[in-house]
Motif scaffolding. Structure first.
Motif, PDB file in Angstrom:
ATOM      1  N   SER A  93       0.845  -1.196   0.000  1.00 35.33           N
ATOM      2  CA  SER A  93       0.000   0.000   0.000  1.00 35.33           C
ATOM      3  C   SER A  93       0.879   1.244   0.000  1.00 35.33           C
ATOM      4  O   SER A  93       2.082   1.174   0.269  1.00 35.33           O
ATOM      5  N   ALA A  94       0.270   2.386  -0.286  1.00 34.39           N
ATOM      6  CA  ALA A  94       1.018   3.641  -0.298  1.00 34.39           C
ATOM      7  C   ALA A  94       1.565   3.965   1.084  1.00 34.39           C
ATOM      8  O   ALA A  94       2.693   4.458   1.215  1.00 34.39           O
ATOM      9  N   SER A  95       0.785   3.679   2.117  1.00 34.85           N
ATOM     10  CA  SER A  95       1.263   3.953   3.481  1.00 34.85           C
ATOM     11  C   SER A  95       2.429   3.051   3.852  1.00 34.85           C
ATOM     12  O   SER A  95       3.380   3.492   4.512  1.00 34.85           O
ATOM     13  N   GLN A  96       2.396   1.793   3.415  1.00 29.39           N
ATOM     14  CA  GLN A  96       3.516   0.884   3.687  1.00 29.39           C
ATOM     15  C   GLN A  96       4.763   1.335   2.939  1.00 29.39           C
ATOM     16  O   GLN A  96       5.877   1.248   3.459  1.00 29.39           O
ATOM     17  N   HIS A  99       6.162   4.298   4.841  1.00 31.80           N
ATOM     18  CA  HIS A  99       6.728   3.852   6.118  1.00 31.80           C
ATOM     19  C   HIS A  99       8.101   3.207   5.911  1.00 31.80           C
ATOM     20  O   HIS A  99       9.072   3.537   6.625  1.00 31.80           O
ATOM     21  N   ASN A 100       8.213   2.318   4.946  1.00 33.00           N
ATOM     22  CA  ASN A 100       9.493   1.647   4.696  1.00 33.00           C
ATOM     23  C   ASN A 100      10.542   2.632   4.194  1.00 33.00           C
ATOM     24  O   ASN A 100      11.729   2.523   4.553  1.00 33.00           O
ATOM     25  N   TYR A 101      10.124   3.579   3.387  1.00 34.00           N
ATOM     26  CA  TYR A 101      11.078   4.570   2.891  1.00 34.00           C
ATOM     27  C   TYR A 101      11.623   5.426   4.021  1.00 34.00           C
ATOM     28  O   TYR A 101      12.841   5.655   4.107  1.00 34.00           O
ATOM     29  N   ARG A 102      10.761   5.897   4.884  1.00 36.52           N
ATOM     30  CA  ARG A 102      11.230   6.730   5.997  1.00 36.52           C
ATOM     31  C   ARG A 102      12.169   5.955   6.914  1.00 36.52           C
ATOM     32  O   ARG A 102      13.185   6.483   7.379  1.00 36.52           O
ATOM     33  N   ARG A 103      11.842   4.730   7.184  1.00 33.21           N
ATOM     34  CA  ARG A 103      12.681   3.910   8.063  1.00 33.21           C
ATOM     35  C   ARG A 103      14.063   3.706   7.452  1.00 33.21           C
ATOM     36  O   ARG A 103      15.085   3.872   8.127  1.00 33.21           O
ATOM     37  N   LEU A 104      14.108   3.397   6.165  1.00 35.66           N
ATOM     38  CA  LEU A 104      15.395   3.163   5.512  1.00 35.66           C
ATOM     39  C   LEU A 104      16.185   4.463   5.331  1.00 35.66           C
ATOM     40  O   LEU A 104      17.414   4.485   5.486  1.00 35.66           O
ATOM     41  N   SER A 105      15.488   5.550   4.993  1.00 36.74           N
ATOM     42  CA  SER A 105      16.201   6.817   4.792  1.00 36.74           C
ATOM     43  C   SER A 105      16.814   7.329   6.094  1.00 36.74           C
ATOM     44  O   SER A 105      17.904   7.910   6.084  1.00 36.74           O
ATOM     45  N   LEU A 106      16.137   7.110   7.212  1.00 33.56           N
ATOM     46  CA  LEU A 106      16.707   7.498   8.501  1.00 33.56           C
ATOM     47  C   LEU A 106      17.911   6.643   8.851  1.00 33.56           C
ATOM     48  O   LEU A 106      18.923   7.148   9.357  1.00 33.56           O
ATOM     49  N   ALA A 107      17.814   5.349   8.567  1.00 32.26           N
ATOM     50  CA  ALA A 107      18.925   4.446   8.905  1.00 32.26           C
ATOM     51  C   ALA A 107      20.136   4.677   8.008  1.00 32.26           C
ATOM     52  O   ALA A 107      21.279   4.500   8.450  1.00 32.26           O
ATOM     53  N   ASP A 132       5.189   7.095  -7.759  1.00 32.40           N
ATOM     54  CA  ASP A 132       4.436   7.650  -8.879  1.00 32.40           C
ATOM     55  C   ASP A 132       3.838   6.498  -9.688  1.00 32.40           C
ATOM     56  O   ASP A 132       4.585   5.665 -10.230  1.00 32.40           O
ATOM     57  N   PRO A 133       2.517   6.385  -9.811  1.00 30.52           N
ATOM     58  CA  PRO A 133       1.907   5.272 -10.564  1.00 30.52           C
ATOM     59  C   PRO A 133       2.395   5.183 -12.000  1.00 30.52           C
ATOM     60  O   PRO A 133       2.506   4.080 -12.550  1.00 30.52           O
ATOM     61  N   LEU A 134       2.703   6.336 -12.622  1.00 35.69           N
ATOM     62  CA  LEU A 134       3.163   6.333 -14.009  1.00 35.69           C
ATOM     63  C   LEU A 134       4.520   5.650 -14.127  1.00 35.69           C
ATOM     64  O   LEU A 134       4.699   4.709 -14.912  1.00 35.69           O
ATOM     65  N   THR A 135       5.496   6.130 -13.351  1.00 35.35           N
ATOM     66  CA  THR A 135       6.837   5.540 -13.442  1.00 35.35           C
ATOM     67  C   THR A 135       6.867   4.120 -12.890  1.00 35.35           C
ATOM     68  O   THR A 135       7.678   3.295 -13.333  1.00 35.35           O
ATOM     69  N   ARG A 136       5.995   3.810 -11.940  1.00 37.24           N
ATOM     70  CA  ARG A 136       5.941   2.444 -11.426  1.00 37.24           C
ATOM     71  C   ARG A 136       5.490   1.475 -12.525  1.00 37.24           C
ATOM     72  O   ARG A 136       6.043   0.386 -12.671  1.00 37.24           O
TER      73      ARG A 136
END
Length: 339
Positions: A93-96, A99-107, A132-136
């Motif tokens: 999902s978009a929220s997941q 969430h994963n991006y923020r966790r990895l970017s902080l680490a 982005d749905p287009l680039t995805r």
């Protein structure tokens, strides 16, 4: 990309060198075991049964190496953007994703992890593509290189920019197949090789121009949900290449190519025999002409003999030449097969 190119070169080199060597060691090992368990099961060399054991060991090695090559291809693809962000392409999902991006970017932020700058940049790029749905969609169906287009605004723009590059890959396959024909390499499955190249090109074109994947790709994604549609097409391409390499390795074991018979020398020998026969007939004609000399029947005898000679040379000699040629050719082939 360098990793994959290196893997392709290693795979081709392996196909050229390993099968014969591995099959030889495998056969020796199996016979060594059979000598201690069931000695009568070990055939003598230069027998049909021993040749069968050689073929079966070779086929086993080729099949095993084919499976290994496919596994190696899947491994060489490396981690895709979904794997980097800890997601599955078919279930997130978009929220997941956030969430994963923020966790990895902080680490991996350079302020906290100076050695993780490259990984931090990669995570940012992966997030920007997948958010982005287009680039995805473009990434899933045309790969990472297609997303790099800086002037593309729509899906059509991205795909039109990627299609020439993908078609160039298949053009390379066609040129390679033509080169194999020119140098008489890979004689088995030539027709089906071109059919396979065209089929895979059409499959990838359908992936890039439709919003839904072809049935074959959907089945493969069900079996490997961590891969994208484009990655599955890459694996299928390697399947195609490996299959035809394996076919050309296994084919001669069951349909041996006929060794060259010296048909030119054989034909010359039979033609010399025919010339000798012709000389004998001409000698008889001269003796016959001398017999009828001064009898007034020379012309009649000459015409009758010429007609008979032409008919005999056309039918008798040609039949004799053809029969002798076929008999000697078959005998020479049988001698070659027994060697």
């Amino acid at each position: 990309m360098a990793k994959r190119s290196s893997g392709d070169f290693t795979s081709i080199l392996g196909w050229m060198l390993l099968p014969q060597l591995a099959a030889s060691y495998l056969l020796k090992t199996v016979h060594w075991i059979l000598l201690r368990v069931a000695p009568r099961a070990v055939p003598h060399p230069k027998t049909p049964r021993y040749a069968l054991h050689q073929r079966m060991s070779y086929v086993f090695v080729i099949a095993a190496y084919l499976l290994y090559t496919l596994w190696s291809t899947e491994q060489n693809l490396g981690a895709n953007y979904y794997h980097i962000l800890g997601l599955r392409p078919d279930d997130f999902s978009a929220s997941q994703l956030r969430h994963n991006y923020r966790r990895l970017s902080l680490a991996l932020h350079p302020d906290k992890n100076p050695d993780g700058e490259q990984q931090f940049i990669l995570v940012q790029h992966a997030y920007n593509v997948l958010a982005d749905p287009l680039t995805r969609f473009v990434y899933n169906h045309a790969g990472e290189a297609a997303v790099m287009c800086q002037t593309c605004k729509t899906v059509s723009d991205y795909m039109l920019a990627a299609i020439p590059r993908r078609l160039a890959v298949y053009l390379t396959y066609v040129m390679g197949s033509v080169a194999m024909q020119v140098f008489r390499i890979g004689k088995y499955g030539t027709y089906w090789r071109y059919i396979a190249i065209g089929s895979f090109a059409a499959l990838e074109l359908a992936m890039m121009t439709r919003t839904t994947d072809p049935v074959l790709i959907r089945v493969l994604l069900w079996m490997a949900p961590h891969r994208t549609s484009f990655e599955m097409s890459q694996i299928l391409q390697q399947v195609m290449i490996c299959f035809f390499i394996a076919l050309n390795q296994i084919g001669p074991q069951f349909i041996p190519q006929e060794k060259n018979v010296n048909t030119v020398a054989l034909a010359k020998q039979l033609l010399a025999t025919t010339r000798n026969t012709t000389a004998e007939i001409q000698g008889k004609a001269e003796r016959l002409a001398g017999f009828y000399k001064d009898t007034g029947l020379e012309r009649l005898a000459s015409e009758s003999f010429e007609n008979e000679l032409q008919l005999g040379m056309t039918i008798g000699t040609s039949h004799k030449f053809r029969e002798e040629y076929i008999d000697r050719l078959n005998a020479e082939r049988s001698q070659i097969a027994l060697k």
